[in-house]
Design a protein around this motif. Structure first.
Motif, short mmCIF file in Angstrom:
data_model
loop_
_atom_site.label_atom_id
_atom_site.label_comp_id
_atom_site.label_asym_id
_atom_site.label_seq_id
_atom_site.Cartn_x
_atom_site.Cartn_y
_atom_site.Cartn_z
N GLY A 35 0.97 -11.63 3.10
CA GLY A 35 0.30 -10.33 3.12
C GLY A 35 -0.46 -10.10 1.83
O GLY A 35 -0.60 -10.99 0.99
N PHE A 36 -0.99 -8.88 1.67
CA PHE A 36 -1.63 -8.49 0.42
C PHE A 36 -0.54 -8.11 -0.59
O PHE A 36 0.53 -7.61 -0.23
CB PHE A 36 -2.58 -7.31 0.64
CG PHE A 36 -3.80 -7.67 1.43
CD1 PHE A 36 -4.89 -8.28 0.82
CD2 PHE A 36 -3.89 -7.40 2.80
CE1 PHE A 36 -6.03 -8.61 1.55
CE2 PHE A 36 -5.01 -7.73 3.53
CZ PHE A 36 -6.08 -8.35 2.90
N MET A 37 -0.83 -8.33 -1.87
CA MET A 37 0.13 -8.02 -2.92
C MET A 37 0.43 -6.51 -2.95
O MET A 37 -0.47 -5.69 -2.75
CB MET A 37 -0.42 -8.49 -4.27
CG MET A 37 0.52 -8.22 -5.44
SD MET A 37 2.22 -8.82 -5.19
CE MET A 37 1.95 -10.58 -5.06
N VAL A 38 1.70 -6.20 -3.18
CA VAL A 38 2.13 -4.80 -3.27
C VAL A 38 2.70 -4.55 -4.67
O VAL A 38 2.88 -5.48 -5.46
CB VAL A 38 3.19 -4.47 -2.20
CG1 VAL A 38 2.61 -4.62 -0.81
CG2 VAL A 38 4.43 -5.37 -2.35
N GLY A 52 3.06 -18.84 8.15
CA GLY A 52 3.35 -17.44 8.43
C GLY A 52 2.09 -16.62 8.55
O GLY A 52 1.05 -16.94 7.97
N SER A 53 2.18 -15.55 9.32
CA SER A 53 1.07 -14.61 9.47
C SER A 53 1.68 -13.22 9.51
O SER A 53 2.06 -12.72 10.57
CB SER A 53 0.28 -14.89 10.75
OG SER A 53 -0.78 -13.95 10.91
N TYR A 54 1.76 -12.60 8.33
CA TYR A 54 2.51 -11.35 8.20
C TYR A 54 1.63 -10.21 7.71
O TYR A 54 0.73 -10.40 6.88
CB TYR A 54 3.66 -11.54 7.21
CG TYR A 54 4.72 -12.52 7.68
CD1 TYR A 54 5.46 -12.29 8.84
CD2 TYR A 54 4.98 -13.68 6.96
CE1 TYR A 54 6.43 -13.18 9.27
CE2 TYR A 54 5.96 -14.58 7.37
CZ TYR A 54 6.68 -14.33 8.53
OH TYR A 54 7.64 -15.21 8.95
N GLY A 55 1.92 -9.03 8.22
CA GLY A 55 1.32 -7.80 7.74
C GLY A 55 -0.19 -7.78 7.81
O GLY A 55 -0.82 -8.43 8.64
N ALA A 56 -0.78 -7.03 6.87
CA ALA A 56 -2.23 -6.89 6.85
C ALA A 56 -2.92 -8.19 6.49
O ALA A 56 -4.12 -8.34 6.69
CB ALA A 56 -2.63 -5.80 5.86
N MET A 84 6.21 -8.28 9.26
CA MET A 84 6.82 -8.78 8.03
C MET A 84 7.86 -9.82 8.39
O MET A 84 8.25 -9.95 9.57
CB MET A 84 7.44 -7.64 7.21
CG MET A 84 8.49 -6.84 7.95
SD MET A 84 8.97 -5.31 7.06
CE MET A 84 7.53 -4.27 7.29
N SER A 85 8.32 -10.58 7.42
CA SER A 85 9.31 -11.62 7.68
C SER A 85 10.66 -10.99 8.00
O SER A 85 10.91 -9.82 7.65
CB SER A 85 9.45 -12.52 6.45
OG SER A 85 10.10 -11.83 5.40
N PRO A 86 11.55 -11.72 8.67
CA PRO A 86 12.88 -11.18 8.99
C PRO A 86 13.64 -10.71 7.75
O PRO A 86 14.33 -9.68 7.79
CB PRO A 86 13.59 -12.36 9.66
CG PRO A 86 12.49 -13.15 10.28
CD PRO A 86 11.34 -13.04 9.31
N ASP A 87 13.52 -11.46 6.63
CA ASP A 87 14.21 -11.07 5.40
C ASP A 87 13.72 -9.72 4.90
O ASP A 87 14.52 -8.83 4.56
CB ASP A 87 14.00 -12.13 4.31
CG ASP A 87 14.76 -13.41 4.59
OD1 ASP A 87 15.71 -13.36 5.40
OD2 ASP A 87 14.40 -14.45 4.02
#
Length: 514
Positions: free
Chosen positions: A360-363, A397-401, A427-430
């Motif tokens: 995803g993008f950094m948070v 993986g292909s998560y979030g935005a 988002m990932s399961p973790d």
């Protein structure tokens, strides 16, 4: 390597099982009626020794108790007299070729691809219409069965040929597929077209009539004129189909590449060697790219800036491409770099390939203060408005935005494929289990027991593990199919070739600068 090898082996077994249609009992009954199997029909109309790019072969996988393999329909692109055609073929061994929700989506997705690439549509019809117990998910909405007929009308109006061969009963909605076609061939003895079958006719107007009298090939060809040609058997009907395609005139032809294809260098290995199975570990994405592109040559753009996004120019099977590949989370710098690169490719009319392996993008505070929302929006905007063909492969993986910024399904890539190790979710399961349990703790203000939290954690983790699985995604047509990593270069080459030669929007457009 052992893990990805096992995943590829499982994929092959799953595809082989799905290709058998409704199972041995229904295959025997189908053959006893003197009918060819759907894949044999396709083989007979394709040019010898040419590729068939099958789409969404695992649609509806695991749904309906596993009784609707492939969603009861085979779709894909193949060559007929050197002309690429979209083939949409019912598998009557699966619930009589009836339409489920996933069948409609697969049928419509094939038409969407055909319309975008101006491919003649070949309908091999053996269809019982909507599966009545599922009618509320098949019939009334805009993108249900009626949407497929609407698209068929639109393509015919645009001059994109629509040709049907009728092998079995086409009842109710199924009757409109041939009825809306430009030319129709029917097989004597088995092909039938009627808006209402004998049971409906009896219920509606109390008329007792058999299916052949009501809508058989002889009647529809010599009396009603619904059909244009009659064939004594399926092989003759398929030969007639090839004859019709041969006489379509100046149809779509695949434009040759500007440079001769060059295979990747052997010392870079194969894509399967670099497939990211453990998504918590970094992957050498440059090595992956080198194993796929012509001559293993990648001319990187801004290699020393925004390093978590690899951007560069290369060729695949001789066609020029611009590649964007994730090498970590997307920061502000990598986002604006990606937007800049996309605009360059758009200006130069170079197709784009997105290789997704993105958390995803950094948070976080630093990222937000640095304008990640603004800069990530620039990348999303560039992806959405790019006029050149876009192709996406989920290699990890292909998560979030990050899914959006790397041209996920919602951003209309021409084609999107997944690898058997891929994962796709918000988002990932973790991360999901952490977020949900923290929200639960906050809502209960510390009164939640450790056991409650542990159960919620396990439930959330299990949900996201199941729903991010590539088979879960492909069953619901979130992609155009799961492919083996080592097939990626050839699959992309076929897709890029289909887009080559089409008219492009060449109007002026500024290049994005930071």
């Amino acid at each position: 390597m052992a893990e990805i090898d096992a995943l590829v082996s499982t994929l092959r077994d799953t595809l082989q099982s799905a290709s058998q249609g409704g199972g041995e009992k229904f295959r025997i009954r189908h053959a006893e009626r003197g009918k060819l199997f759907v894949r044999d029909r396709i083989d007979l109309i394709l040019d010898a020794e040419t590729a068939f790019l099958e789409l969404s072969p695992l649609a509806a996988h695991g749904l309906y108790g596993g009784e609707v393999p492939g969603a009861g329909i085979v779709t894909g692109i193949g060559m007929i007299h050197d002309q690429p055609c979209m083939i949409i073929a019912n598998d009557a061994t699966v619930k009589g070729g009836s339409f489920f929700a996933e069948t409609v989506r697969k049928h419509s997705r094939a038409q969407e691809i055909a319309q975008e690439h101006r491919l003649p549509c070949i309908y091999l019809v053996d269809c019982g219409g909507a599966f009545l117990p599922e009618q509320d998910r098949v019939f009334p909405d805009r993108d249900h069965f009626g949407g497929a007929f609407w698209r068929q009308c639109q393509m015919s109006a645009e001059g994109i040929p629509q040709i049907s061969v009728v092998f079995g009963g086409c009842t109710a909605g199924g009757a409109y597929i041939p009825a809306l076609s430009d030319q129709v061939i029917m097989v004597r003895g088995t092909g039938r077209i009627h808006l209402g079958g004998p049971p409906i006719v009896k219920a509606a107007i109390n008329e007792v009539v058999d299916g052949e009298t009501l809508g058989g090939a002889d009647m529809q060809t010599t009396v009603s004129g619904v059909s244009d040609h009659i064939a004594p058997d399926e092989i003759t009907a398929l030969q007639k189909l090839r004859e019709i395609v041969a006489n379509l005139g100046d149809g779509r032809r695949i434009a040759p590449p500007s440079m001769p294809p060059v295979p990747p260098k052997a010392d870079h290995g194969t894509p399967q060697d670099h497939a990211p199975v453990d998504l918590k570990r970094p992957t050498d994405m440059r090595a992956l790219i080198h194993s796929m592109v012509d001559g293993s040559e990648l001319s990187e753009f801004k290699p020393d800036y925004g390093s978590t996004l690899i951007t560069g120019f290369a060729r695949i099977h001789g066609y020029p491409v611009g590649i964007l590949a994730n090498d970590g989370a997307l920061f502000s710098e990598s986002s604006v770099k990606g937007a800049h690169f996309i605009e360059l490719c758009d200006q130069r009319q170079i197709p784009l390939i997105f290789l997704q392996n993105i958390t995803g993008f950094m948070v976080g505070t630093e990222a937000e203060r640095g304008g990640i929302a603004k800069h990530s929006a620039k990348l999303v905007y560039a992806v959405a408005t790019a006029r050149v063909p876009k192709y996406t492969v989920i290699v990890g993986g292909s998560y979030g935005a990050g899914n959006y910024g790397m041209c996920g399904r919602g951003f209309r890539p021409r084609f999107l494929f997944s690898w058997p190790n891929a994962r796709i979710a918000t988002m990932s399961p973790d991360v999901a289990s952490t977020v949900v349990t923290e929200l639960r703790r906050a809502s209960l203000k510390g009164s939640a027991s450790k056991q409650d939290i542990a159960e919620l954690d396990a439930k959330t983790r299990a949900q996201f593990e199941a729903q991010s699985d590539p088979y879960y995604a492909t069953a619901r047509l979130w992609d155009d199919g799961i492919i083996e990593p080592n097939q990626t270069r050839d699959v992309l080459g076929l897709c890029i070739a289909l887009g080559a030669g089409l008219e492009q929007d060449t109007g002026p457009r500024p290049v994005y600068r930071m």
